[in-house]
Scaffold this motif. Structure first.
Motif, PDB file in Angstrom:
ATOM      1  N   TYR A  99       8.068  -0.846  14.628  1.00 23.91           N
ATOM      2  CA  TYR A  99       7.756   0.669  14.666  1.00 23.91           C
ATOM      3  C   TYR A  99       6.617   0.888  15.641  1.00 23.91           C
ATOM      4  CZ  TYR A  99      10.470   1.507  10.587  1.00 23.91           C
ATOM      5  OH  TYR A  99      11.668   1.367   9.703  1.00 23.91           O
ATOM      6  N   HIS A 154       4.534  -2.096  16.044  1.00 25.57           N
ATOM      7  CA  HIS A 154       4.074  -2.860  14.989  1.00 25.57           C
ATOM      8  C   HIS A 154       5.420  -3.580  14.502  1.00 25.57           C
ATOM      9  CE1 HIS A 154       3.187  -2.647  10.390  1.00 25.57           C
ATOM     10  NE2 HIS A 154       3.111  -3.889  10.757  1.00 25.57           N
ATOM     11  N   VAL A 201       7.768  -5.344  12.192  1.00 24.02           N
ATOM     12  CA  VAL A 201       7.922  -5.346  10.787  1.00 24.02           C
ATOM     13  C   VAL A 201       8.876  -6.375  10.242  1.00 24.02           C
ATOM     14  CG1 VAL A 201       8.678  -3.673   8.781  1.00 24.02           C
ATOM     15  CG2 VAL A 201       7.360  -2.649  10.789  1.00 24.02           C
ATOM     16  N   GLU A 242       5.448  -9.336  -0.758  1.00 19.88           N
ATOM     17  CA  GLU A 242       4.317  -8.418  -1.385  1.00 19.88           C
ATOM     18  C   GLU A 242       4.889  -7.220  -0.614  1.00 19.88           C
ATOM     19  OE1 GLU A 242       2.158  -9.073  -3.530  1.00 19.88           O
ATOM     20  OE2 GLU A 242       3.572 -10.787  -3.662  1.00 19.88           O
ATOM     21  N   SER A 243       4.026  -6.066  -1.230  1.00 20.92           N
ATOM     22  CA  SER A 243       4.065  -4.586  -0.783  1.00 20.92           C
ATOM     23  C   SER A 243       3.958  -4.761   0.991  1.00 20.92           C
ATOM     24  CB  SER A 243       2.942  -3.774  -1.341  1.00 20.92           C
ATOM     25  OG  SER A 243       3.286  -2.475  -0.933  1.00 20.92           O
ATOM     26  N   GLY A 244       4.799  -3.980   1.434  1.00 17.28           N
ATOM     27  CA  GLY A 244       4.607  -4.020   2.986  1.00 17.28           C
ATOM     28  C   GLY A 244       5.020  -5.260   3.683  1.00 17.28           C
ATOM     29  N   SER A 245       5.680  -6.121   3.137  1.00 23.78           N
ATOM     30  CA  SER A 245       6.075  -7.318   3.699  1.00 23.78           C
ATOM     31  C   SER A 245       7.341  -7.233   4.410  1.00 23.78           C
ATOM     32  CB  SER A 245       6.225  -8.278   2.810  1.00 23.78           C
ATOM     33  OG  SER A 245       7.067  -8.135   1.814  1.00 23.78           O
ATOM     34  N   GLY A 246       7.979  -5.873   4.341  1.00 24.51           N
ATOM     35  CA  GLY A 246       9.294  -5.178   5.082  1.00 24.51           C
ATOM     36  C   GLY A 246      10.445  -5.468   4.170  1.00 24.51           C
ATOM     37  N   LYS A 247      10.413  -5.596   2.983  1.00 27.15           N
ATOM     38  CA  LYS A 247      11.622  -5.601   2.205  1.00 27.15           C
ATOM     39  C   LYS A 247      12.402  -4.674   2.333  1.00 27.15           C
ATOM     40  CE  LYS A 247       9.352  -5.884  -1.745  1.00 27.15           C
ATOM     41  NZ  LYS A 247       7.750  -5.851  -1.302  1.00 27.15           N
ATOM     42  N   THR A 248      11.958  -3.281   2.249  1.00 25.69           N
ATOM     43  CA  THR A 248      12.823  -2.229   2.199  1.00 25.69           C
ATOM     44  C   THR A 248      13.587  -2.156   3.636  1.00 25.69           C
ATOM     45  OG1 THR A 248      11.525  -1.020   0.368  1.00 25.69           O
ATOM     46  CG2 THR A 248      12.995   0.202   2.177  1.00 25.69           C
ATOM     47  N   THR A 249      12.817  -2.339   4.667  1.00 26.43           N
ATOM     48  CA  THR A 249      13.013  -2.415   5.762  1.00 26.43           C
ATOM     49  C   THR A 249      14.218  -3.459   6.346  1.00 26.43           C
ATOM     50  OG1 THR A 249      10.907  -1.736   6.835  1.00 26.43           O
ATOM     51  CG2 THR A 249      12.414  -2.421   8.374  1.00 26.43           C
ATOM     52  N   GLU A 283      13.860  -3.501  -5.627  1.00 27.67           N
ATOM     53  CA  GLU A 283      12.961  -3.187  -6.647  1.00 27.67           C
ATOM     54  C   GLU A 283      13.751  -2.334  -7.935  1.00 27.67           C
ATOM     55  OE1 GLU A 283      10.147  -4.430  -7.031  1.00 27.67           O
ATOM     56  OE2 GLU A 283       9.075  -4.659  -5.087  1.00 27.67           O
ATOM     57  N   HIS A 317       8.686  -7.808  -5.763  1.00 29.59           N
ATOM     58  CA  HIS A 317       7.541  -8.623  -5.807  1.00 29.59           C
ATOM     59  C   HIS A 317       7.293  -8.721  -7.097  1.00 29.59           C
ATOM     60  CE1 HIS A 317       5.952  -4.510  -6.190  1.00 29.59           C
ATOM     61  NE2 HIS A 317       5.200  -5.072  -7.350  1.00 29.59           N
ATOM     62  N   GLU A 349      13.562   7.423   5.957  1.00 26.23           N
ATOM     63  CA  GLU A 349      12.261   7.907   5.477  1.00 26.23           C
ATOM     64  C   GLU A 349      12.513   9.066   4.466  1.00 26.23           C
ATOM     65  OE1 GLU A 349      10.505   9.896   8.896  1.00 26.23           O
ATOM     66  OE2 GLU A 349      10.390   7.764   9.986  1.00 26.23           O
TER      67      GLU A 349
HETATM   68  N1  LIG Z   1       9.042   5.057   9.445  1.00 27.50           N
HETATM   69  C1  LIG Z   1       8.082   3.912   9.696  1.00 27.50           C
HETATM   70  N2  LIG Z   1       7.341   4.102  10.475  1.00 27.50           N
HETATM   71  C2  LIG Z   1       6.303   3.161  10.939  1.00 27.50           C
HETATM   72  N3  LIG Z   1       5.918   2.291  10.146  1.00 27.50           N
HETATM   73  C3  LIG Z   1       7.029   2.085   8.957  1.00 27.50           C
HETATM   74  C4  LIG Z   1       8.024   2.692   8.801  1.00 27.50           C
HETATM   75  N4  LIG Z   1       8.647   2.574   7.755  1.00 27.50           N
HETATM   76  C5  LIG Z   1       7.885   1.339   7.231  1.00 27.50           C
HETATM   77  N5  LIG Z   1       6.955   1.207   8.231  1.00 27.50           N
HETATM   78  C6  LIG Z   1       5.976   0.046   8.073  1.00 27.50           C
HETATM   79  O1  LIG Z   1       6.734  -1.150   7.860  1.00 27.50           O
HETATM   80  C7  LIG Z   1       6.174  -2.219   6.889  1.00 27.50           C
HETATM   81  C8  LIG Z   1       7.140  -2.486   6.066  1.00 27.50           C
HETATM   82  O2  LIG Z   1       7.364  -1.314   5.128  1.00 27.50           O
HETATM   83  P1  LIG Z   1       8.678  -1.532   3.809  1.00 27.50           P
HETATM   84  O3  LIG Z   1       8.872  -0.343   3.512  1.00 27.50           O
HETATM   85  O4  LIG Z   1       9.592  -2.271   4.498  1.00 27.50           O
HETATM   86  O5  LIG Z   1       7.964  -2.752   2.895  1.00 27.50           O
HETATM   87  P2  LIG Z   1       8.097  -2.830   1.583  1.00 27.50           P
HETATM   88  O6  LIG Z   1       8.163  -4.576   1.768  1.00 27.50           O
HETATM   89  O7  LIG Z   1       9.351  -2.508   1.071  1.00 27.50           O
HETATM   90  O8  LIG Z   1       6.890  -2.500   0.845  1.00 27.50           O
HETATM   91  P3  LIG Z   1       7.012  -1.948  -0.813  1.00 27.50           P
HETATM   92  O9  LIG Z   1       7.008  -3.384  -2.005  1.00 27.50           O
HETATM   93  O10 LIG Z   1       5.567  -1.247  -0.934  1.00 27.50           O
HETATM   94  O11 LIG Z   1       8.203  -1.298  -1.126  1.00 27.50           O
HETATM   95  C9  LIG Z   1       4.820  -1.223   6.382  1.00 27.50           C
HETATM   96  O12 LIG Z   1       3.685  -1.971   6.841  1.00 27.50           O
HETATM   97  C10 LIG Z   1       5.095   0.105   6.752  1.00 27.50           C
HETATM   98  O13 LIG Z   1       3.969   0.814   6.977  1.00 27.50           O
END
Ligand SMILES: Nc1ncnc2c1ncn2[C@@H]1O[C@H](COP(=O)(O)OP(=O)(O)OP(=O)(O)O)[C@@H](O)[C@H]1O
Ligand SMILES: [Mg+2]
Lengths: 225, 399
Positions: free
Chosen positions: A13, A21, A23, A42-49, A167, A200, B393
């Motif tokens: 991103y 950045h 991800v 962990e939170s922010g590790s990119g699971k949802t992405t 989750e 997580h 998003e």
């Molecule tokens: N649309 C976006 N634009 C910029 N950065 C993004 C976007 N979506 C996610 N990110 C970044 O990508 C990283 C991973 O996000 P993601 O939602 O995949 O994490 P996650 O592991 O699912 O976290 P959680 O457990 O909190 O849901 C985060 O640092 C987030 O800030």
């Protein structure tokens, strides 16, 4: 041939400072048909992405995602939509039920864009998750646990090959979470769908025979942020 | 099956704005149809309306005033002409029938028009004469009256009833005449201005007490039916060009068309207003759907996550806008009937000309199609926004 084969997958991103950045950076990940795998991170590790890339909701920057023998990476958005409609079920932490639609209609929408609406199958799925008496209830007329079960029925509505769960029990209390997880796993097995779950939560992860750490799969997750 | 369900759900979820925007479409569509129909039908009805005559002969004046007074029984009489002029024209070889009329009195606003029993020989439409439906024709020289159907109905007068006329063309209760008239008959409805008239023998007006003594030998106008309408050219030349005492208004339709030409700007203003209302109504569809896009983003993202394609979402929004217009146009026919019924009632009461709001018009197809098309077009703007909704998003609740 594995059901899902991910290689050299990258997604980044734009960062607020103007740079990029990264991800997701997964060199290699495989899932065989009907397998049940949990990914921890962990939170922010990119699971949802990561799940959104597999579902075709996001397009990768580079790399390859082969689902059921078909390459997703180079496809147009509408083609990815089509594959999602026919082969993937998605369960969200926040359930994401459509508030204006009844339980039955929510499940019907789960199949409408793929194989087409099949009322009998939709009812059978709701019966399977114990909601045969709540077909015409709106989400707000259901308890949190019941809403989650509608979401499970909806994820299986298009007879998917792969169910993605992000989750899925994060919004449920301890007892509900345990039962819900059991239901998800059984229902996927009965319907011949593989399950890829991200969490997580140690307790959730502990239920799975196969747990992989996203931190190890995803090189981006190891980078200090 | 899925698209209609999505559209119907969305219409219901935003019920208030659905109703408000559909109502504005109804108003605009109803107004457009009403303005158009009243305009074209009255234009048509008035220019075709001649109550069976080809021309009017009267005192030197504007042709329009002569026609309005003698045919439509509106406006003031431009003045009198001697009886000899009636005798002249009635014996002219080109004239099939000449009917002298005299005006100057009313009964509660309905004009008394003095004439001869030749009235009952006039075909107001081919094959249809002014016919007494109830009672009998008046007798020349007697204080008897035959009422047009609309006048009889409005005045609640029946055969055998008696009344005292009032002096002047405009009702003034202080100006009552002493003479007593008896209703001997009521005309069959003719859908002509004659329906609003109280017909009495010519001598009645001429000799009414208090009228100018010299008017006893005068009439207000002569209504003329020609053997061949083309013959009007010769008479027109004779009266209007060679003479300077009388005016021969011919052909009547052209005189009335000139009137509509003069008030055409009014039609245009009305049509402009109606189109502006239509533009505002479609704009309101656009604005209300566009404004609700923020709250719809999550639903759109969920539908997309379930496999709905972006263009399916686009189509759903366009269809929703079109559906609002469809609902609105159904109600528009009620608005149309409301406006035209009132307008037709006023026009009938004031002029005797009958409009038919229920008669099929091509506009009943193309106004709805236009409004639905415009709304669908307006829907493209919010639909584009829906099309571009970022799925990833918007799958998470906005915190
Ligand atoms: N649309 C976006 N634009 C910029 N950065 C993004 C976007 N979506 C996610 N990110 C970044 O990508 C990283 C991973 O996000 P993601 O939602 O995949 O994490 P996650 O592991 O699912 O976290 P959680 O457990 O909190 O849901 C985060 O640092 C987030 O800030
Ligand atoms: Mg997440």
């Amino acid at each position: 041939m594995p059901l899902l084969e991910v290689s050299n997958l990258k997604k980044s991103y734009a960062a607020p400072d103007g740079g990029t950045h990264v991800v997701v950076d997964v060199p290699d990940f495989k899932l065989v048909a009907q397998a049940q795998v949990a990914l921890s991170g962990e939170s922010g590790s990119g699971k949802t992405t990561f799940l959104n890339l597999i579902a075709g909701i996001l397009a990768p920057d580079t790399g390859s995602i082969k689902l059921n023998g078909q390459e997703l990476a180079g496809l147009r958005e509408s083609a990815r939509d089509r594959i999602r409609a026919t082969t993937i079920g998605y369960i969200f932490q926040t359930f994401n039920l459509l508030q204006g639609y009844t339980a039955l209609e929510n499940v019907l929408l789960g199949m409408s864009f793929g194989p087409g609406a099949d009322r009998e199958f939709a009812k059978a799925l709701l019966k399977r998750v114990g909601l045969e008496a709540k077909l015409n209830h709106l989400p707000r007329q259901l308890s949190t646990g019941q809403q989650q079960r509608v979401a499970v029925a909806r994820a299986l509505a298009n007879r998917p090959k792969l169910v993605l769960a992000d989750e899925p029990t994060g919004n449920l209390d301890h007892t509900n979470a345990g039962e819900s997880l059991k239901l998800i796993r059984e229902a996927c097995r009965e319907n011949g769908a593989a399950l890829l779950l991200v969490s997580h939560d140690r307790e959730v992860l502990g239920q799975f025979e196969s747990v992989q750490e996203l931190a190890k799969l995803n090189r981006a997750a190891m980078q200090p942020t | 099956m899925t698209l209609p369900l999505i559209v119907a759900k969305s219409l219901r979820q935003h019920l208030l704005s659905t109703v408000v925007t559909a109502a504005s479409i109804a108003l605009a569509g109803g107004l457009l149809m009403a303005v158009w129909v009243v305009k074209t039908q009255s234009n048509d009805a008035f220019t075709k309306q001649n109550a069976g005559f080809d021309a009017v002969l009267g005192a030197r004046s504007a042709k329009l005033q002569l026609v309005l007074n003698a045919i439509f029984h509106l406006e003031a009489s431009p003045g009198n002409l001697p009886w000899a002029d009636y005798e002249d024209i009635s014996t002219n070889a080109a004239v099939a029938l000449a009917l002298p009329i005299a005006v100057g009195d009313n009964y509660h606003g309905y004009r008394l028009v003095g004439t001869t029993t030749n009235l009952f020989a006039v075909e107001h439409r081919p094959g249809r004469k002014f016919r007494v439906a109830e009672g009998e024709p008046f007798l020349a020289g007697y204080m008897e009256a035959v009422l047009g159907s609309f006048a009889a109905q409005q005045l609640k007068l029946k055969v055998g009833d008696k009344f005292h006329p009032f002096h002047g063309l405009i009702f003034d209760e202080k100006q009552q005449h002493a003479e007593t008239y008896v209703v001997t008959g009521i005309l069959e409805p003719s859908n002509t201005p004659a329906d609003r008239v109280i017909w009495i023998p010519l001598e009645g007006i001429q000799n009414m007490k208090g009228h100018d003594a010299k008017s006893a030998a005068e009439i207000s106008a002569v209504l003329v039916k020609l053997k061949n309408p083309i013959a009007g050219r010769g008479l027109e030349l004779m009266y209007n060009k060679q003479g300077n005492r009388l005016t021969f208004a011919w052909p009547i339709a052209q005189v009335v068309a000139e009137l509509f030409g003069k008030i055409a700007w009014f039609d245009r203003v009305l049509a402009l207003v109606a189109w502006l209302v239509a533009a505002v109504a479609t704009g309101s569809v656009l604005a209300s759907i566009y404004n609700s896009m923020n709250e719809r983003r999550r639903d759109i993202a969920i539908l997309r996550a379930l496999g709905a394609r972006a263009h399916t979402i686009f189509l759903a929004v366009v269809m929703e806008c079109a559906a609002i217009a469809v609902l609105g146009m159904v109600a528009a026919f009620a608005v149309y009937l409301g406006i035209t019924t009132v307008a037709a009632g006023i026009i009938r009461a004031e002029t005797g000309v009958v409009l038919e709001p229920f008669a099929w018009q091509p506009i009943f197809a193309w106004v709805p199609l236009t409004m639905i098309g415009l709304s669908a077009l307006a829907g493209v703007v919010p639909a584009l926004k829906a099309y571009r909704t970022n799925v990833a998003e918007n799958l998470v609740p906005v915190s």
